[in-house]
Write a protein that holds these residues in place. Structure first.
Motif, PDB file in Angstrom:
ATOM      1  N   GLY A  90      13.851  -5.768  71.437  1.00 23.44           N
ATOM      2  CA  GLY A  90      15.243  -5.911  71.629  1.00 23.44           C
ATOM      3  C   GLY A  90      15.981  -6.414  70.370  1.00 23.44           C
ATOM      4  O   GLY A  90      15.379  -6.382  69.160  1.00 23.44           O
ATOM      5  N   ALA A  91      17.126  -6.134  70.406  1.00 19.98           N
ATOM      6  CA  ALA A  91      17.969  -6.378  69.132  1.00 19.98           C
ATOM      7  C   ALA A  91      17.896  -7.984  68.589  1.00 19.98           C
ATOM      8  O   ALA A  91      17.540  -8.866  69.317  1.00 19.98           O
ATOM      9  N   PHE A  92      17.946  -8.125  67.485  1.00 20.36           N
ATOM     10  CA  PHE A  92      17.766  -9.190  66.754  1.00 20.36           C
ATOM     11  C   PHE A  92      18.860 -10.507  67.403  1.00 20.36           C
ATOM     12  O   PHE A  92      19.911 -10.358  67.219  1.00 20.36           O
ATOM     13  N   PRO A  93      18.154 -11.590  68.158  1.00 19.89           N
ATOM     14  CA  PRO A  93      19.311 -12.607  68.590  1.00 19.89           C
ATOM     15  C   PRO A  93      19.774 -13.632  67.702  1.00 19.89           C
ATOM     16  O   PRO A  93      20.097 -14.757  68.309  1.00 19.89           O
ATOM     17  N   GLY A  94      19.618 -13.474  66.544  1.00 17.53           N
ATOM     18  CA  GLY A  94      19.951 -14.673  65.497  1.00 17.53           C
ATOM     19  C   GLY A  94      21.340 -14.985  65.532  1.00 17.53           C
ATOM     20  O   GLY A  94      22.315 -13.926  65.920  1.00 17.53           O
ATOM     21  N   VAL A  95      21.882 -15.927  65.196  1.00 13.67           N
ATOM     22  CA  VAL A  95      23.242 -16.629  65.012  1.00 13.67           C
ATOM     23  C   VAL A  95      24.074 -15.656  64.064  1.00 13.67           C
ATOM     24  O   VAL A  95      25.038 -15.354  64.335  1.00 13.67           O
ATOM     25  N   GLN A  96      23.345 -15.403  62.895  1.00 13.86           N
ATOM     26  CA  GLN A  96      24.065 -14.563  62.020  1.00 13.86           C
ATOM     27  C   GLN A  96      24.174 -13.217  62.630  1.00 13.86           C
ATOM     28  O   GLN A  96      25.579 -12.691  62.253  1.00 13.86           O
ATOM     29  N   ALA A  97      23.313 -12.595  63.415  1.00 20.72           N
ATOM     30  CA  ALA A  97      23.593 -11.325  63.758  1.00 20.72           C
ATOM     31  C   ALA A  97      24.697 -11.426  64.804  1.00 20.72           C
ATOM     32  O   ALA A  97      25.683 -10.463  65.039  1.00 20.72           O
ATOM     33  N   GLU A  98      24.948 -12.600  65.508  1.00 23.32           N
ATOM     34  CA  GLU A  98      25.853 -12.621  66.554  1.00 23.32           C
ATOM     35  C   GLU A  98      27.149 -12.634  65.897  1.00 23.32           C
ATOM     36  O   GLU A  98      28.144 -12.107  66.242  1.00 23.32           O
TER      37      GLU A  98
END
Length: 315
Positions: free
Chosen positions: A161-169
């Motif tokens: 899946g796509a990276f779920p990190g805060v920075q990505a959001e």
């Protein structure tokens, strides 16, 4: 040395006995060829029988096997003159999603795919194949280049899946995935996507909204991982096997539902046991898929892609 999955323990035990006998024979003059042959035949039969009746959860484990071929292996085995292109021209370069121009069996193409890495250092560098917004924006940039130059697009999907990190959001993960999916659907050139391992969530569909979707025999493709789905429904990941069954994640189920177009056979025991054969099989399937679209104009390709996805889920 081969790495065995939990459900392959009986096979691992037989192979261990075979290896021990071979070591014994190498140290002395005892002829154990007939016994080794008998055990090897038994091991091959057990392997064949095991893989004929894999459950969806077992297929999930096979799809995630660390020794399956990765993007760089497919590029090395199938594409010539690969020219890696980097950066989204806005933020940076995401190593989880790689792409560039290449020659595929005499045909110029653009190839894009997830790279998971094959050891600790490379897995960290490629973020385990989990793309960030800049990765999907890079894919959009490359697909637009392919459209401009009239080159078919080939994508190799292998991500949890796509990276779920805060920075990505914060950098617009959802928007980047949506735009990448939109770009796939609007291409005026043929697009062939192959699910080669794990096709997870929007991170997969962003590179897989194609004219033809291929899928390896033991790959999986799902809206969410079985563990995450089980955690949502039952508040525990212990029911992941039950969730995998319910979600219809296997190539066989998805072919029946019309989600994918072609199942690509794998070597006995999965692509991890004979990567070279798996790579050749995938190449043959991609070549056959691309041939279907020879002579079609951009309007035909867009219309066929639109009708294909709108038809999904209709009774």
């Amino acid at each position: 040395m081969a790495s065995f999955l939990d459900f392959e323990k009986p096979i691992a035990e037989l192979q261990g006995r075979i290896d021990e006998l071979r070591e014994t024979a190498a140290e002395g003059t005892v002829d154990i060829a007939s016994e080794v042959g008998r055990l090897q035949a038994k091991s091959d039969k057990l392997l064949r029988d095991t893989y004929l009746r894999l459950t969806p959860w077992q297929k999930t484990q096979v799809a995630r096997h660390g020794e399956r071929p990765h993007f760089k292996d497919y590029v090395a085995g199938l594409f010539d003159d690969f020219m890696l292109l980097a950066g989204d021209r806005a933020f940076g370069d995401d190593q989880a999603i790689l792409g560039g121009f290449a020659t595929f069996r005499g045909r110029r193409v653009l190839v894009i795919g997830h790279e998971k890495g094959d050891d600790t250092a490379s897995r960290l560098r490629h973020n385990f194949g989990m793309g960030k917004p800049e990765g999907y924006r890079k894919a959009i940039r490359l697909m637009r280049l392919a459209d401009r130059f009239g080159l078919p697009v080939v994508t190799l999907v292998d991500t949890s899946g796509a990276f779920p990190g805060v920075q990505a959001e914060e950098r617009g993960q959802a928007e980047a995935i949506a735009r990448s999916t939109e770009q796939c659907l609007s291409l005026g050139v043929p697009m062939v996507a192959a699910i080669v391992g794990e096709g997870g969530s929007g991170g997969a569909i962003a590179l897989a909204a194609a004219n033809a979707v291929l899928m390896f025999e033991h790959a999986i493709y799902s809206v969410i991982s079985p563990e995450a789905g089980a955690s949502i429904l039952w508040r525990t990941s212990d029911k992941a096997a039950e969730m995998a069954e319910a979600m219809k994640v296997t190539a066989q189920d998805l072919k029946g539902l019309g989600i994918i177009d072609t199942i690509v056979p794998e070597p006995l025991g999965g692509a991890q046991r004979d990567p070279a054969a798996a790579i050749v099989a995938l190449g043959d399937a991609i070549a056959a898929a691309l041939t279907q679209f020879d002579g079609q104009d951009p309007a035909q390709l867009r219309r066929a892609r639109r009708e294909k996805f709108l038809a999904m889920g209709r009774l």
